[in-house]
Write an enzyme that holds these catalytic residues in place. Sequence first.
Site, PDB file in Angstrom:
ATOM      1  N   LYS A  48       0.993  -1.255   0.075  1.00  0.00           N
ATOM      2  CA  LYS A  48      -0.013  -0.061   0.031  1.00  0.00           C
ATOM      3  C   LYS A  48       0.891   1.362   0.142  1.00  0.00           C
ATOM      4  O   LYS A  48       2.127   0.941   0.079  1.00  0.00           O
ATOM      5  CB  LYS A  48      -0.970   0.064   1.357  1.00  0.00           C
ATOM      6  CG  LYS A  48      -2.070  -1.191   1.350  1.00  0.00           C
ATOM      7  CD  LYS A  48      -2.592  -0.870   2.559  1.00  0.00           C
ATOM      8  CE  LYS A  48      -3.864  -1.950   2.696  1.00  0.00           C
ATOM      9  NZ  LYS A  48      -4.703  -1.739   3.783  1.00  0.00           N
ATOM     10  N   HIS A  93      -7.645 -10.131  16.025  1.00  0.00           N
ATOM     11  CA  HIS A  93      -7.811  -9.414  15.025  1.00  0.00           C
ATOM     12  C   HIS A  93      -9.438  -8.886  14.757  1.00  0.00           C
ATOM     13  O   HIS A  93      -9.930  -9.895  15.338  1.00  0.00           O
ATOM     14  CB  HIS A  93      -7.229 -10.424  13.665  1.00  0.00           C
ATOM     15  CG  HIS A  93      -6.912  -9.451  12.629  1.00  0.00           C
ATOM     16  ND1 HIS A  93      -7.824  -8.984  11.831  1.00  0.00           N
ATOM     17  CD2 HIS A  93      -5.690  -9.068  12.014  1.00  0.00           C
ATOM     18  CE1 HIS A  93      -7.275  -8.389  10.709  1.00  0.00           C
ATOM     19  NE2 HIS A  93      -5.797  -8.345  10.753  1.00  0.00           N
ATOM     20  N   GLY A  94      -9.566  -7.935  14.008  1.00  0.00           N
ATOM     21  CA  GLY A  94     -10.961  -7.709  13.656  1.00  0.00           C
ATOM     22  C   GLY A  94     -11.352  -8.657  12.977  1.00  0.00           C
ATOM     23  O   GLY A  94     -10.677  -9.473  12.217  1.00  0.00           O
ATOM     24  N   ASP A  95     -12.680  -8.998  12.727  1.00  0.00           N
ATOM     25  CA  ASP A  95     -13.142  -9.944  11.848  1.00  0.00           C
ATOM     26  C   ASP A  95     -13.406  -9.752  10.483  1.00  0.00           C
ATOM     27  O   ASP A  95     -14.088 -10.340   9.622  1.00  0.00           O
ATOM     28  CB  ASP A  95     -14.685 -10.733  12.681  1.00  0.00           C
ATOM     29  CG  ASP A  95     -15.566  -9.583  12.443  1.00  0.00           C
ATOM     30  OD1 ASP A  95     -15.268  -8.372  12.189  1.00  0.00           O
ATOM     31  OD2 ASP A  95     -16.660  -9.952  12.831  1.00  0.00           O
ATOM     32  N   ASP A  96     -12.873  -8.610  10.177  1.00  0.00           N
ATOM     33  CA  ASP A  96     -13.071  -7.973   8.799  1.00  0.00           C
ATOM     34  C   ASP A  96     -12.115  -8.472   7.730  1.00  0.00           C
ATOM     35  O   ASP A  96     -11.782  -7.804   6.742  1.00  0.00           O
ATOM     36  CB  ASP A  96     -13.245  -6.269   8.811  1.00  0.00           C
ATOM     37  CG  ASP A  96     -11.991  -6.024   9.139  1.00  0.00           C
ATOM     38  OD1 ASP A  96     -11.206  -6.707  10.243  1.00  0.00           O
ATOM     39  OD2 ASP A  96     -11.333  -4.763   9.002  1.00  0.00           O
ATOM     40  N   THR A 126     -14.985  -2.666  14.302  1.00  0.00           N
ATOM     41  CA  THR A 126     -15.634  -1.600  14.795  1.00  0.00           C
ATOM     42  C   THR A 126     -16.459  -0.854  13.705  1.00  0.00           C
ATOM     43  O   THR A 126     -15.983  -0.497  12.712  1.00  0.00           O
ATOM     44  CB  THR A 126     -14.603  -0.515  15.259  1.00  0.00           C
ATOM     45  OG1 THR A 126     -13.865  -1.208  16.275  1.00  0.00           O
ATOM     46  CG2 THR A 126     -15.455   0.564  16.107  1.00  0.00           C
ATOM     47  N   GLY A 128     -18.347   1.328  11.020  1.00  0.00           N
ATOM     48  CA  GLY A 128     -18.062   2.990  10.741  1.00  0.00           C
ATOM     49  C   GLY A 128     -16.548   3.307  10.381  1.00  0.00           C
ATOM     50  O   GLY A 128     -16.534   4.708  10.663  1.00  0.00           O
ATOM     51  N   ILE A 129     -15.609   2.625  10.852  1.00  0.00           N
ATOM     52  CA  ILE A 129     -14.385   3.129  11.003  1.00  0.00           C
ATOM     53  C   ILE A 129     -13.301   2.187  10.150  1.00  0.00           C
ATOM     54  O   ILE A 129     -13.303   1.020  10.356  1.00  0.00           O
ATOM     55  CB  ILE A 129     -13.791   3.382  12.213  1.00  0.00           C
ATOM     56  CG1 ILE A 129     -12.564   4.190  12.436  1.00  0.00           C
ATOM     57  CG2 ILE A 129     -13.717   2.213  13.290  1.00  0.00           C
ATOM     58  CD1 ILE A 129     -12.742   5.593  12.154  1.00  0.00           C
ATOM     59  N   ASP A 208       9.328  24.158 -25.110  1.00  0.00           N
ATOM     60  CA  ASP A 208      10.043  23.637 -24.165  1.00  0.00           C
ATOM     61  C   ASP A 208      11.686  24.085 -23.897  1.00  0.00           C
ATOM     62  O   ASP A 208      12.498  23.485 -24.312  1.00  0.00           O
ATOM     63  CB  ASP A 208       9.945  22.049 -23.986  1.00  0.00           C
ATOM     64  CG  ASP A 208      10.790  21.645 -22.944  1.00  0.00           C
ATOM     65  OD1 ASP A 208      11.199  22.107 -21.857  1.00  0.00           O
ATOM     66  OD2 ASP A 208      10.989  20.107 -23.158  1.00  0.00           O
TER      67      ASP A 208
HETATM   68  C1  SPV Z   1      10.486  16.570 -19.722  1.00  0.00           C
HETATM   69  O1  SPV Z   1       9.558  15.852 -19.666  1.00  0.00           O
HETATM   70  O2  SPV Z   1      10.350  17.767 -19.839  1.00  0.00           O
HETATM   71  C2  SPV Z   1      11.655  15.922 -20.172  1.00  0.00           C
HETATM   72  C3  SPV Z   1      11.808  14.735 -20.341  1.00  0.00           C
HETATM   73  O3  SPV Z   1      12.739  16.604 -19.894  1.00  0.00           O
HETATM   74  S1  SPV Z   1      12.358  14.674 -22.105  1.00  0.00           S
HETATM   75  O4  SPV Z   1      10.746  15.325 -22.789  1.00  0.00           O
HETATM   76  O5  SPV Z   1      12.307  13.550 -22.540  1.00  0.00           O
HETATM   77  O6  SPV Z   1      13.339  15.567 -22.262  1.00  0.00           O
HETATM   78 MG    MG Z   2      12.061  18.674 -19.512  1.00  0.00          MG
END
Ligand code: SPV
Ligand code: MG
Length: 436
Positions: A48, A93-96, A126, A128-129, A208
Site C-alpha cells: 500500500k 484481529h478484527g473479523d473483517d 468496529t 463505521g471506521i 520547451d
Molecule cells: C520532460 O518531460 O520535460 C523531460 C523529459 O525533460 S524529455 O521530454 O524526454 O526531455
Molecule cells: Mg524537460
Amino acid sequence: MKKKKKTVYIALAADTIHHGHITLIEKGKKYGDIVIGLITDKAIAEHKRIPYLNYEQRKKILSNLKGVTKVIPQKEYDYSVNIFKLKPDYMIHGDDWKKGYDKTLRNNAIKALKACKGKLVEIPYTKGISSDALTKSQNLNLVTSDTRRGMLQRLLRAKNFLRFIEAHSPLSALISENALVKKNGRHIFFDGFWSSSLTDSTSMGKPDNEYVDNSLRLTGINHIFDVTSKPLIFDGDTGGKKEHFDMKIKTIERSGVSAIIIEDKTGLKKNSLLQNTKNQQQENIKSFSEKISIGKKAQLSSDFMIIARIESFILGKKINDAMTRAHAYIKAGADGIMIHSKSKNPNEIFSFARKFRKIYKNVPLIGVPSTYNQVTEKELEKNGFNIVIYANQMLRASYPAMMNVAMKILKNGRAKEVEKDLFSIKNILNLIPGTK
Ligand code: SPV
Ligand code: MG
C-alpha cells in the site's frame, strides 16, 4: 509460584490511530500481555502507500498506549513469520479479514497459530471506521511541505522501485494520485508526480526551452499540492545560471518538492526528444559539477535531492562519456542519476546501468522510457533502475481526446454526437469533494 502471563499478539500498521484500535487493545488485555507487531514502513510500502508517520513515530505512539506491553517490528505483511517467532498464546484481529487477499493472510496466521498452539480471537470489526477510509479523507490534512518533501527518500528506503507520472495540472495529478489497480493482493499505484518542463510548457502553448520560468511552474505545482498528497520530482531543465542556482534550490526545496533533476546541457535548452539534436550542446563536466555542488551547499534540509541527468546518449555520445560524467556528478554531490535516451530500445541505458551498478550499489538511478516504451517496470528494476518516470503520457492523452471532440462538434454542428466520449456533467460535478 506465580503463573506466567499469557502473550497476546496484535499486528497493526497504526498510521492513523482510532477507537477501533483501542477496542482491539482493550479486548486483548483480557487475555494477557499485549505485544504489538508494528508493520514496518517497508512491509507496508510493498502493498500500500507508505504511511505518513514513520516506524519510529508510530512505535512511540503505540508504546504509550495503556495496555501495550511491548512493540516489536513485523517486517512482513504476512503475520505468520512473527507468530512463529513469538509463539503467542493468542492473536487478536478484527473479523473483517475474511474476504479478498486478507483471507490468505488470515489462513496463514491460523496455520501458524495452530502449529504454535496459539489461538485466534476475532472480534467484531468496529463499524463505521476503517484506517484506509480515514487515511484517504485525511490525506491532504496530513501533508505539510516538509513531510511531502521527505517522502521520496522514505520511499526509496522502503521500496526497490518507484513509479512516477507526469502531472501538468491539479486535475491530471488528482487522477494519478487516485489511480489504483489491485493485482495479487497488492495495490499498484503511482508513487508520485513528475513536473515535466515539456508538458508544463506545452500546456501553456510555449516551447520547451526554459521560457516558462520556475516561478510560474512553482505556482502550478502549488495548485497541484493543494489537492494531492504524493511527492513530486521537478524537471529543473539545465538549472539555469550557476550564479542563481543557490537561490533557486532554496525556493524549490521550500515548496515541498522532493527532488530536482537538472540536465547537463548549456545554451538555449531544447527538448531531448527532438529528432535533430545537432544544435544542442552538452555542458562541460567541470562547470556542471560546480552547479551541483552549489546546489548541495544551498539546500537546508537533508531530505531534498539534487539529481543529475546525463544527456550523452541524447547527443550521440558513447557510454564512456556517460560514465565519466556519472562519476564526476556523484563526486560533486549528486544524490542520483537520470540516464536519458531517445533510442527505440533500452539497450544503451541497460549497458549504462550494468556498469553503473557495479560501482554504485545504492545511488538512485532513474529511467524515462518515452521512446523505448516497450520496456517493462520489471525489466528496469532487474537492470538496476530505482525509479521510472512516465514523463508526458497524461498530457499526450488529453490532446487527442480534446481534438476529437472539437472536430466532431464542427462536423455535426451540435454537441450531441460527442456526448458518449465525455465524462458526464454529474460526474464532473461530483469529482471534486465539496462541490454542492
Ligand atoms: C520532460 O518531460 O520535460 C523531460 C523529459 O525533460 S524529455 O521530454 O524526454 O526531455
Ligand atoms: Mg524537460
